[in-house]
Motif scaffolding. Structure first.
Motif, short mmCIF file in Angstrom:
data_model
loop_
_atom_site.label_atom_id
_atom_site.label_comp_id
_atom_site.label_asym_id
_atom_site.label_seq_id
_atom_site.Cartn_x
_atom_site.Cartn_y
_atom_site.Cartn_z
N GLU A 1 0.83 -1.21 0.00
CA GLU A 1 0.00 0.00 0.00
C GLU A 1 0.87 1.26 0.00
OE1 GLU A 1 -4.28 0.69 1.36
OE2 GLU A 1 -3.11 0.94 3.20
N ILE A 2 2.00 1.21 0.71
CA ILE A 2 2.93 2.36 0.71
C ILE A 2 3.45 2.59 -0.71
CG2 ILE A 2 5.24 3.08 1.42
CD1 ILE A 2 4.61 2.35 4.18
N ALA A 3 3.79 1.49 -1.40
CA ALA A 3 4.27 1.62 -2.78
C ALA A 3 3.19 2.28 -3.65
CB ALA A 3 4.66 0.26 -3.34
N GLU A 4 1.93 1.88 -3.43
CA GLU A 4 0.82 2.48 -4.21
C GLU A 4 0.66 3.97 -3.88
OE1 GLU A 4 -2.38 -0.23 -3.18
OE2 GLU A 4 -1.22 -1.89 -4.05
N GLY B 1 3.50 10.07 -7.82
CA GLY B 1 4.44 10.23 -8.94
C GLY B 1 5.83 9.72 -8.64
N LEU B 2 5.99 8.96 -7.54
CA LEU B 2 7.30 8.42 -7.19
C LEU B 2 7.36 6.94 -7.59
CD1 LEU B 2 7.60 10.00 -3.63
CD2 LEU B 2 8.87 10.70 -5.67
N PRO B 3 8.56 6.41 -7.84
CA PRO B 3 8.65 4.99 -8.21
C PRO B 3 8.36 4.07 -7.01
CG PRO B 3 10.85 5.98 -8.08
CD PRO B 3 9.87 7.09 -7.85
N ALA B 4 8.01 2.81 -7.32
CA ALA B 4 7.80 1.83 -6.25
C ALA B 4 9.17 1.47 -5.68
CB ALA B 4 7.11 0.59 -6.80
N PRO B 5 9.33 1.50 -4.36
CA PRO B 5 10.65 1.24 -3.77
C PRO B 5 11.07 -0.23 -3.89
CG PRO B 5 9.09 2.15 -2.16
CD PRO B 5 8.31 1.77 -3.36
N ALA B 6 12.39 -0.43 -3.95
CA ALA B 6 12.94 -1.79 -3.92
C ALA B 6 12.77 -2.34 -2.50
CB ALA B 6 14.42 -1.74 -4.28
N ARG B 7 12.59 -3.66 -2.39
CA ARG B 7 12.43 -4.26 -1.06
C ARG B 7 13.60 -5.16 -0.73
NH1 ARG B 7 6.06 -5.90 -0.37
NH2 ARG B 7 5.43 -4.12 -1.63
N SER B 8 14.14 -5.03 0.47
CA SER B 8 15.21 -5.93 0.92
C SER B 8 15.08 -6.15 2.40
CB SER B 8 16.61 -5.34 0.69
OG SER B 8 16.59 -4.34 -0.27
N THR B 9 15.63 -7.27 2.85
CA THR B 9 15.63 -7.49 4.29
C THR B 9 16.75 -6.66 4.90
OG1 THR B 9 17.17 -9.33 4.18
CG2 THR B 9 14.83 -9.87 4.04
N TYR B 10 16.58 -6.36 6.17
CA TYR B 10 17.60 -5.63 6.93
C TYR B 10 18.93 -6.38 6.84
CZ TYR B 10 19.52 -3.09 11.01
OH TYR B 10 20.27 -2.31 11.84
N ARG B 11 18.85 -7.70 6.98
CA ARG B 11 20.06 -8.51 6.94
C ARG B 11 20.80 -8.33 5.61
NH1 ARG B 11 21.29 -13.48 4.98
NH2 ARG B 11 22.86 -14.67 6.13
N PRO C 1 19.06 2.69 -2.53
CA PRO C 1 18.68 3.40 -3.76
C PRO C 1 17.93 4.69 -3.45
CG PRO C 1 17.69 1.18 -3.67
CD PRO C 1 18.57 1.32 -2.47
N ALA C 2 18.38 5.80 -4.06
CA ALA C 2 17.76 7.10 -3.78
C ALA C 2 16.30 7.09 -4.19
CB ALA C 2 18.51 8.21 -4.51
N SER C 3 15.96 6.26 -5.20
CA SER C 3 14.59 6.20 -5.68
C SER C 3 13.67 5.51 -4.67
CB SER C 3 14.55 5.45 -7.00
OG SER C 3 15.10 4.17 -6.83
N GLY C 4 14.24 4.89 -3.64
CA GLY C 4 13.39 4.33 -2.59
C GLY C 4 13.74 2.91 -2.22
N ALA C 5 13.67 2.63 -0.93
CA ALA C 5 13.93 1.28 -0.44
C ALA C 5 13.02 1.01 0.74
CB ALA C 5 15.38 1.14 -0.02
N LEU C 6 12.41 -0.18 0.72
CA LEU C 6 11.67 -0.66 1.89
C LEU C 6 12.52 -1.76 2.51
CD1 LEU C 6 8.09 -0.71 0.36
CD2 LEU C 6 8.66 0.34 2.56
N VAL C 7 12.93 -1.53 3.74
CA VAL C 7 13.79 -2.49 4.44
C VAL C 7 12.92 -3.16 5.49
CG1 VAL C 7 15.83 -2.72 5.90
CG2 VAL C 7 15.81 -1.05 4.02
#
Lengths: 319, 189
Positions: A129-132, A138-148, A200-206
């Protein structure tokens, strides 16, 4: 001293963008059936988190002899969880929140927070939902990665299993000066010093945080156990924090007590625990995920601003 | 010496780190939402000039450095040490080679030199930004010689060697920027 600082620090254009952003957020939530609510900014209880300091005030009631000591809320989380337990369904709030000891290029003692809760969602669905929401802006959908994964990529150390000494040595190499640094401090330092600037400056969900950083998230007993917490980073800034919410009142009480014990050991005031929240959790919090998002920082990303002062009408120094 | 808490940090503050005196150049507040606050600072080592980044846990305290900036007047060199005097107190100071750095080559006597004292001892001496010095040795200019870019080396009375235009001759007094070693022009008068 007479000075010219009566003027706003933000341009009219940015203040118009701010109004537009708030309007877009409200439309996004209303369209999805998320109910806007307001909860008190004055609270008898307070956040126990040892890293968040509440501003205090006093309320004099006409019929009472003594003033009531209150705190300004640092987030509307506890009363919103009481609304969830009362069966309100999905809710959101745009609230001014207050934090003592915080001021800098990315911090103000008062700022605007978007906080919302989604019954039936886990943290992955809330990240969707945050990505949406970001795409709607008008921002890109963030990349997702684990904290690890991100921690290992940029430090070469596993945040769950690396010995304290290894974290300590790496932190010292990178210029940390701290007496008696605990594991959380080392993780926070290494993450903010080496990981955040390289996301990534375009966005990251950790997501999937070390359990010592669980805050109010559920912990899954995987190997290693991880906290169902996530954070959104845009342009190297922490923008939002979310949890698959802890609903267990016994565990919640234990974390409040642990927070207050850490406060006492650091010489910080012990905070009054929110018994009404615990009672609400006892009566049953629906399975839900929730997130808090810093509206000013999101506006900084949308307008390319470098300092929070550029996106508020009057920063604290001119308040 | 007093100590400073991180919330007193500001540019210009002098602190001790790893037994060396440093000046704070920049101080930034860093705080993860659910984490502890830090002060990320850029500091300059006052002995070596090297700039480092350090991150302090907010609330830490650091020993202050007893560092004073003042101007001392150059008196003479005894072959080993340079001798200076504070024109206000008439107190005299001896300065060794390390603290003199490159400043010595610009001094002939009586100049007022910006000096940093650490614990009362000169730590760094700088030459005045601009000096006027006589040329003691340079080749006569050769007309039409462009191979050297229209410049030639000239030795000054203080010992420094600078590049000067071809038309400048021995015995002339020139103005030099000591920070860059650049020739600025003939000294007036």
């Amino acid at each position: 001293m007479v000075s010219a600082d009566w003027r706003p620090s933000a341009t009219r254009d940015i203040l118009a963008r701010r109004a537009g952003l708030l309007c877009a957020i409200r439309t996004f939530m209303h369209d999805r059936g998320v109910l806007e609510v307001e909860t008190p900014a004055l609270s008898h209880a307070a956040a126990t988190d040892p890293n968040i300091q509440s501003l205090q005030s006093r309320v004099h009631l006409p019929q009472a002899s003594a003033a009531a000591e209150v705190c300004l809320h640092t987030s509307p989380e506890f009363p919103m969880k009481r609304l969830l337990a009362a069966g309100l369904g999905p809710i959101f709030q745009v609230a001014k929140v207050f934090r003592d000891h915080e001021c800098g290029p990315l911090h103000q003692p008062e700022f605007t927070m978007l906080e919302w809760y989604r019954p039936g969602f886990d943290h992955h669905r809330l990240m969707d939902e945050i990505a949406e929401l970001l795409q709607m802006l008008g921002l890109p959908a963030p990349a997702r990665s684990t904290y690890r994964d991100v921690f290992m990529r940029h430090t070469g150390l596993c945040p769950h299993t690396a010995p304290d000494e290894a974290l300590q040595n790496r932190a010292a190499e990178l210029g940390l000066v701290a007496s008696g640094a605990d594991r959380n401090l080392l993780l926070d330092f290494l993450f903010s010093r080496t990981v955040t600037p390289r996301l990534p400056a375009s966005g990251a969900l950790v997501y999937a945080y070390p359990v010592s950083q669980a805050a109010l998230a559920r912990i899954v007993p995987s190997l290693p156990p991880v906290a169902e917490r996530f954070e959104l980073f845009l342009s190297g800034m922490e923008i939002a924090n979310g949890f698959h919410e802890l609903g267990d009142s016994v565990e919640q009480r234990r974390r409040f007590a642990a927070d207050n014990a850490r406060r006492a050991s650091r010489g910080l005031p012990v905070m009054p625990v929110d018994e009404r929240l615990l009672a609400a959790l006892d009566s049953g919090l629906p399975d839900c995920a929730g997130a808090a998002l810093g509206v000013e920082r999101l506006l900084m990303v949308l307008t390319g601003s470098k300092r929070i002062d550029e996106v508020v009408a009057f920063p604290f120094a001119r308040s | 010496m007093s100590s400073y808490s991180t919330n007193e940090f500001k540019p210009g503050l002098k602190i001790m780190l790893d037994r060396d005196p440093y000046a704070i150049l920049e101080n930034e507040f860093v705080k993860p939402g659910k984490g502890q606050a830090f002060n990320r600072v850029k500091v300059r080592n006052l002995k070596t000039g090297r700039v480092l980044e350090r991150t302090f846990k907010s609330g830490e305290s650091v020993e202050g450095a007893d560092v004073v900036d003042l101007e001392l007047q150059y008196l003479y060199n005894d072959g080993e040490m340079w001798h200076f005097m504070d024109p206000k107190t008439y107190e005299q100071y001896m300065v060794g080679k390390t603290a003199m750095g490159d400043a010595a080559q610009w001094l002939k006597g009586e100049e007022l030199c910006p000096t940093t004292l650490w614990n009362g001892v000169p730590l760094v001496v700088a030459a005045p930004n601009f000096v006027a010095l006589k040329i003691t040795k340079t080749d006569p200019g050769v007309r039409g010689d462009t191979a050297t870019g229209g410049a030639k080396p000239a030795k000054l009375e203080s010992g420094a060697v600078v590049k000067v235009p071809l038309f400048i001759s021995e015995g002339e007094v020139i103005r030099v920027d000591t920070r860059t070693g650049e020739y600025l022009g003939r000294a007036k008068g």
